[in-house]
Design an enzyme around this catalytic site. Sequence first.
Site, mmCIF file in Angstrom:
data_model
loop_
_atom_site.group_PDB
_atom_site.id
_atom_site.type_symbol
_atom_site.label_atom_id
_atom_site.label_comp_id
_atom_site.label_asym_id
_atom_site.label_seq_id
_atom_site.Cartn_x
_atom_site.Cartn_y
_atom_site.Cartn_z
ATOM 1 N N LEU A 67 0.813 -1.208 0.000
ATOM 2 C CA LEU A 67 0.000 0.000 0.000
ATOM 3 C C LEU A 67 0.851 1.265 0.000
ATOM 4 O O LEU A 67 1.938 1.307 0.575
ATOM 5 C CB LEU A 67 -0.920 0.008 1.226
ATOM 6 N N HIS A 71 -3.527 4.176 -2.393
ATOM 7 C CA HIS A 71 -4.495 3.261 -1.788
ATOM 8 C C HIS A 71 -5.174 3.915 -0.580
ATOM 9 O O HIS A 71 -6.390 3.789 -0.389
ATOM 10 C CB HIS A 71 -3.803 1.982 -1.313
ATOM 11 N N GLN A 187 -9.368 -0.787 -16.180
ATOM 12 C CA GLN A 187 -9.859 -1.718 -15.161
ATOM 13 C C GLN A 187 -11.164 -1.222 -14.558
ATOM 14 O O GLN A 187 -12.116 -2.005 -14.372
ATOM 15 C CB GLN A 187 -8.809 -1.869 -14.062
ATOM 16 N N ARG A 225 4.477 -0.511 -8.209
ATOM 17 C CA ARG A 225 5.601 -0.910 -9.062
ATOM 18 C C ARG A 225 6.669 0.178 -9.183
ATOM 19 O O ARG A 225 7.741 -0.084 -9.712
ATOM 20 C CB ARG A 225 5.095 -1.314 -10.450
#
Length: 318
Positions: A67, A71, A187, A225
């Site tokens: 996180l 988030h 998404q 990432r």
Amino acid sequence: MPPPQRLPCRLHHKAKRLSQHHHPLHHDIQGEKTVQTAYTLDVLRKQIDTLAADGSTIGLVPTMGALHDGHLTLVRRAREMCDHVAVSIFVNPTQFGPGEDLDAYPRQLEADAAMLEAEGTAVLWAPNVAAMYPDGFVTNISVTGVSEGLCGADRPGHFDGVATVVCKLFNQVRPTHAFFGEKDFQQLAVIRAMARDLDLTHPHARSIIGVPTVREADGLAMSSRNRYLSDKDRGAAVTLPRAMKAAITRIEAGDDVAATLMAFQDELIGAGFTSVDYATLADSASLAPLAALEGRTARLIVAARIGGTRLIDNMPVS
């Protein structure tokens, strides 16, 4: 699609603890019940049933962990809109393709749980693979249309994995609202289409909330990432949002879209990016590529690679 109705956050909290499911991270802060961690579905459902027994609203924030403040911004938005917040942490193997970073994806459950507790999260759902996909699991959810092209073209099967696991999470937690970052814009479109087409009510498609992308101080979109980037690549990565803003300015001024996007990709390569998977002006609703803006609401959606790390980003164009 009508905008979601904003629900006021109720100020009361249940005082009764689920002591039979005590976890070392549980403790009371100023009399409020803090995060309860569930590793099995039966425990999760007991916790959710307790929270929802008086009609309280529950906001779900699905994550893969590792996180960061992006988030936590989703968690904060959920707390603003709902009585209780549930967060799931599950690194979903079915949305990773061959050669992707499933094994390397960062896992830090204890640190994540501590952050969620500090944010007042009520429930942390942390299943393992066997709990999510038990022996004999054979179901796959495929959403066509918005899943095609962009990341769907580069990562075949990825959005089937996303739609399937998110549908399961919705059925497991049964939230009134769910919260997703707009950084993963495709998404978000896939999940809304899945909820709409399957007539889901917990949450309804209108109660799937997209939250604007959270960025670092220099403009790079926050991502788990990003930690893969070397110092050199991290310095070069800021070219992505800066070049996107410049391209959007040109497109909105009426410059040719194809020529602008070609120059944008050249700028990324010149800055040290190894490749550009796609750079597309897309309709905000259908995600269909656009050759010209022509007064439509659109998004510039990009995926590019630098130092072995794949970065995605998108920004509105109007």
